[in-house]
Design an enzyme around this catalytic site. Structure first.
Site, PDB file in Angstrom:
ATOM      1  N   HIS A   1      17.020   8.922 -59.670  1.00  8.49           N
ATOM      2  CA  HIS A   1      17.078   9.701 -60.925  1.00  8.49           C
ATOM      3  C   HIS A   1      15.896   9.350 -61.825  1.00  8.49           C
ATOM      4  O   HIS A   1      15.820   9.786 -62.959  1.00  8.49           O
ATOM      5  CB  HIS A   1      18.373   9.389 -61.686  1.00  8.49           C
ATOM      6  CG  HIS A   1      19.586  10.075 -61.124  1.00  8.49           C
ATOM      7  ND1 HIS A   1      19.580  11.378 -60.697  1.00  8.49           N
ATOM      8  CD2 HIS A   1      20.870   9.643 -60.948  1.00  8.49           C
ATOM      9  CE1 HIS A   1      20.791  11.699 -60.261  1.00  8.49           C
ATOM     10  NE2 HIS A   1      21.585  10.667 -60.403  1.00  8.49           N
TER      11      HIS A   1
ATOM     12  N   SER B   1      28.073  19.616 -66.938  1.00 10.42           N
ATOM     13  CA  SER B   1      28.426  18.824 -65.756  1.00 10.42           C
ATOM     14  C   SER B   1      28.374  17.327 -66.088  1.00 10.42           C
ATOM     15  O   SER B   1      29.280  16.565 -65.741  1.00 10.42           O
ATOM     16  CB  SER B   1      27.443  19.162 -64.627  1.00 10.42           C
ATOM     17  OG  SER B   1      27.761  18.443 -63.475  1.00 10.42           O
TER      18      SER B   1
ATOM     19  N   TYR C   1      18.337  24.596 -58.575  1.00  5.22           N
ATOM     20  CA  TYR C   1      19.723  24.710 -58.078  1.00  5.22           C
ATOM     21  C   TYR C   1      20.118  26.186 -57.949  1.00  5.22           C
ATOM     22  O   TYR C   1      20.719  26.606 -56.961  1.00  5.22           O
ATOM     23  CB  TYR C   1      20.643  23.992 -59.081  1.00  5.22           C
ATOM     24  CG  TYR C   1      22.116  23.976 -58.735  1.00  5.22           C
ATOM     25  CD1 TYR C   1      22.652  22.956 -57.947  1.00  5.22           C
ATOM     26  CD2 TYR C   1      22.988  24.952 -59.225  1.00  5.22           C
ATOM     27  CE1 TYR C   1      24.012  22.918 -57.654  1.00  5.22           C
ATOM     28  CE2 TYR C   1      24.343  24.922 -58.934  1.00  5.22           C
ATOM     29  CZ  TYR C   1      24.854  23.898 -58.148  1.00  5.22           C
ATOM     30  OH  TYR C   1      26.205  23.872 -57.863  1.00  5.22           O
TER      31      TYR C   1
END
Ligand code: PAP
Length: 312
Positions: free
Chosen positions: A116, A146, A204
């Site tokens: 990350h 999310s 995404y």
């Protein structure tokens, strides 16, 4: 450590700002410092990188299944019994497991890692090694929702749950583990324009809309393109089916299994699978909240050629 700016964290109490990015002191910062001082990248390494909640779980499965498609039969695939996070390690946390980092050196090439970390936090030697990065990003409104759900599940019991208005404000200010979100994305985006053969930039939403197109791009980038024969046999579709939200989220290992990231951080696998949809923010954000975050995105990405969260 005492001189680093402090901010409110989502999972724990505080994050600190280190070289421009907000990091949890006991996990992420520790990992970043070790990567900066000790990680020796190899030209054959591929690092899957993303801000939190942008699709790492999905991409991890797709990359693992693609890279190992000659080794495993799809009907008895390790992904059916192992959580996607066990397929290849998260560099930022794996690096401090064990007494030294020799366990990283002992991994055979080609190594796959997830991370990350913002690109700017990696030491220059990593890009110079010739290794590759696969980066995935997502509409920041969906990322916020999310992450808010996820972090509240992991949040220390002694802390009050983070409300959505609080999380929203922190996110907009950039105070969000591994963030600011926009700086994270822009670092990889700019580098992908400069070195498209070394950094593959994915969204995404594109993956959801045209999964086979992007899986084929991914395989080619990884140096393992699907042959005509494999495509004719339907292998691309089979890998997509194996790694689909519906399939993975219904496996026993992902309903009941636990992922250990370190001695202190462990997460039930089911928390990595929530809805897996585009646009869930509509169920949570007011028109005003949506407009503000879209404005920030537009301002931050202005002139970069990148758009996020726009209607296709
Ligand atoms: P991480 O940062 O904790 O690694 P990450 O896997 O990047 O999380 O993102 C989780 C999101 O991907 C979740 O989105 P949601 O909260 O909006 O539902 C999760 O549901 C979604 N996700 C997980 N697996 C898949 C998959 N196979 N296909 C599509 N989306 C997925």
């Amino acid at each position: 450590m005492k001189t680093l700016p402090k901010g409110k964290a989502w999972r724990t109490e505080h994050v600190v700002q280190y070289q421009g990015f907000w990091l949890n002191i006991t996990s992420a910062l520790k990992g970043v410092l070790l990567v900066q001082d000790h990680f020796k990248a190899r030209a054959t390494d591929i690092i899957l990188s993303a801000f939190m909640k942008c699709g790492t779980t999905w991409l991890r499965s797709l990359m693992f299944a693609t890279a190992n498609r000659y080794r495993f039969d799809l009907s008895s695939h390790p992904l059916l019994k192992t959580g996607p996070h066990d397929c290849f390690p998260m560099l930022d946390t794996y690096i401090y497991q064990g007494d030294s980092i020799t366990h990283l050196e002992l991994l055979p090439s080609p190594r796959l890692f997830a991370s990350h970390m913002a690109l700017d936090l990696f030491p220059k030697s990593v890009l110079a090694s010739g290794c590759k990065f696969v980066y995935i990003c997502r509409d920041p409104k969906d990322v916020l929702i999310s992450k808010w759900h996820f972090m509240n599940k992991l949040r220390a019991k002694e802390l009050a749950p983070l409300t959505l208005p609080e999380a929203y404000e922190l996110f907009c200010q950039g105070v969000s583990e591994y963030g600011p979100f926009w700086d994270h994305v822009l670092g990889y985006w700019k580098a992908s324009l400069e070195s498209p053969d070394k950094i593959l930039f994915l969204k995404y939403e594109d993956m959801k809309r045209e999964p086979s197109v992007h899986l084929k791009r991914l395989a080619k980038f990884m140096g393992q393109p699907f042959s005509m024969e494999e495509e004719k046999k339907g292998l691309v579709e089979e890998i997509l089916k194996l790694c689909s939200f519906e399939n993975l989220s219904n496996l026993e290992v992902n309903k009941a299994g636990i992922q250990h990231f370190s001695d202190q951080i462990f997460v039930e696998n089911r928390h990595f699978f929530r809805k897996g949809q585009i646009g869930d923010w509509e169920n949570h954000l007011t028109e005003e909240m949506k407009d503000r975050i879209d404005r920030i995105t537009e301002q931050k990405l202005k002139g970069s050629g990148l758009t996020l969260g726009a209607t296709p």
